[in-house]
Design a protein around this motif. Structure first.
Motif, PDB file in Angstrom:
ATOM      1  N   CYS A  96      30.311  -0.949  50.746  1.00 43.00           N
ATOM      2  CA  CYS A  96      30.556   0.490  50.821  1.00 43.00           C
ATOM      3  C   CYS A  96      29.438   1.144  51.622  1.00 43.00           C
ATOM      4  N   VAL A  97      29.819   2.068  52.514  1.00 43.16           N
ATOM      5  CA  VAL A  97      28.842   2.800  53.311  1.00 43.16           C
ATOM      6  C   VAL A  97      28.486   4.088  52.579  1.00 43.16           C
ATOM      7  N   GLY A  98      27.194   4.384  52.493  1.00 39.45           N
ATOM      8  CA  GLY A  98      26.754   5.631  51.862  1.00 39.45           C
ATOM      9  C   GLY A  98      26.612   6.736  52.888  1.00 39.45           C
ATOM     10  N   TYR A 147      35.655  11.269  42.089  1.00 39.09           N
ATOM     11  CA  TYR A 147      36.472  10.591  43.117  1.00 39.09           C
ATOM     12  C   TYR A 147      35.734  10.670  44.448  1.00 39.09           C
ATOM     13  N   GLU A 148      35.940   9.679  45.315  1.00 42.80           N
ATOM     14  CA  GLU A 148      35.518   9.726  46.720  1.00 42.80           C
ATOM     15  C   GLU A 148      36.609   9.038  47.532  1.00 42.80           C
ATOM     16  N   ILE A 149      37.361   9.807  48.308  1.00 41.68           N
ATOM     17  CA  ILE A 149      38.419   9.192  49.119  1.00 41.68           C
ATOM     18  C   ILE A 149      37.785   8.553  50.361  1.00 41.68           C
ATOM     19  N   ILE A 188      39.734   4.763  46.705  1.00 39.01           N
ATOM     20  CA  ILE A 188      38.810   5.684  46.032  1.00 39.01           C
ATOM     21  C   ILE A 188      37.581   4.897  45.585  1.00 39.01           C
ATOM     22  N   ASP A 189      36.416   5.383  45.998  1.00 40.54           N
ATOM     23  CA  ASP A 189      35.132   4.846  45.518  1.00 40.54           C
ATOM     24  C   ASP A 189      34.764   5.664  44.274  1.00 40.54           C
ATOM     25  N   PHE A 190      35.306   5.246  43.111  1.00 39.95           N
ATOM     26  CA  PHE A 190      34.983   5.981  41.883  1.00 39.95           C
ATOM     27  C   PHE A 190      33.500   5.817  41.562  1.00 39.95           C
ATOM     28  N   ALA A 227      26.416   2.941  38.563  1.00 42.73           N
ATOM     29  CA  ALA A 227      27.102   4.143  39.029  1.00 42.73           C
ATOM     30  C   ALA A 227      28.339   3.817  39.853  1.00 42.73           C
ATOM     31  N   LYS A 228      28.297   2.675  40.545  1.00 48.14           N
ATOM     32  CA  LYS A 228      29.306   2.386  41.568  1.00 48.14           C
ATOM     33  C   LYS A 228      30.133   1.127  41.304  1.00 48.14           C
ATOM     34  N   ALA A 229      29.556   0.138  40.641  1.00 44.44           N
ATOM     35  CA  ALA A 229      30.152  -1.206  40.643  1.00 44.44           C
ATOM     36  C   ALA A 229      30.792  -1.565  39.304  1.00 44.44           C
TER      37      ALA A 229
HETATM   38 MN    MN Z   1      31.530   6.363  48.689  1.00 41.72          MN
END
Ligand code: MN
Length: 231
Positions: free
Chosen positions: A29-31, A78-80, A109-111, A130-132
């Motif tokens: 995933c790119v930040g 959410y992050e589309i 979606i990167d929840f 937070a992400k994984a």
């Molecule tokens: Mn993201």
């Protein structure tokens, strides 16, 4: 060869217009890859080269789905994102070679457990919690690259209960697909089955059980995710 217990199932995603599935190897995933989103998170997008974090392969969920609200958070965001599906491995890819390695594209979606991410940033700890987390990457059926009209310009959007919350264009990516996949391939040897979630535009926010999220990248894929109760 045998295993001491049954090997875990291969994580995979649906592909548009076929029953054959895309086997998922890793999720990169790119930040902070859209300027307005970087600013809304309190960062200066002009100064940063692209950076990456990961999710486990089995975080993927086919859509449409009911996403179980995760534990340990009061602020699930959410992050589309435009999602790239790598079909051919390689390392040190030149920008003009990147497209030869992309099998298809989709939307996901990167929840994010935003409260845990804020705590991790404050304490200098990893972002993993937070992400994984489990189920944190619902992704629509993948469209083969030959049918994808563009990876440089397309509307990307997300709505919650029918109200638009994110509305941008992938042309606004700070680091384009060619650029950030090239950068990634200098740090990791890319392999078939890898996914790249390319970053989210501005407008991120919280959802609660019962919310219905819709979103898409025009010409590529659409998704619908219902936020369920904590599992
Ligand atoms: Mn993201």
């Amino acid at each position: 060869m045998s295993y001491v217990f049954a090997a875990p199932p291969q994580a995979s995603l649906a592909v548009q217009d076929t029953d054959a599935r895309f086997p998922v190897r890793r999720i990169f995933c790119v930040g902070r890859n859209y300027e307005a989103h970087a600013r809304e998170m309190g960062n200066d997008p002009d100064r940063e080269p692209p950076f990456f974090f990961t999710k486990p392969a089995d975080a993927v969920m086919d859509t449409p789905c009911t996403f179980p609200y995760p534990p340990l958070t009061q602020d699930l965001h959410y992050e589309i994102e435009l999602v790239l599906a790598i079909g051919k491995g390689g390392k040190d890819l030149r920008e003009d070679a990147v497209m030869d390695h992309i099998w298809g594209a989709s939307v996901g979606i990167d929840f994010t457990r935003r409260d845990l991410q804020a705590e991790a940033k404050k304490t200098g700890r990893p972002w993993d919690w937070a992400k994984a987390f489990d189920h944190s990457a619902p992704i629509a059926p993948i469209k083969p690259i030959a049918q994808v009209p563009s990876l440089t310009k397309a509307r990307i959007w997300l709505a919650v209960n029918g109200k638009i919350r994110q509305d941008a264009d992938i042309a606004d990516l700070i680091w384009s697909v060619r650029e950030h996949v090239s950068t990634l391939s200098r740090a990791m040897i890319l392999a078939p089955g890898d996914l790249v979630m390319t970053g989210t535009p501005a407008g991120v926010g919280a959802v609660v059980p019962g919310d219905v999220i819709t979103g898409g990248v025009d010409g590529i894929a659409d998704l619908e995710v219902t936020v369920g109760l904590q599992s």
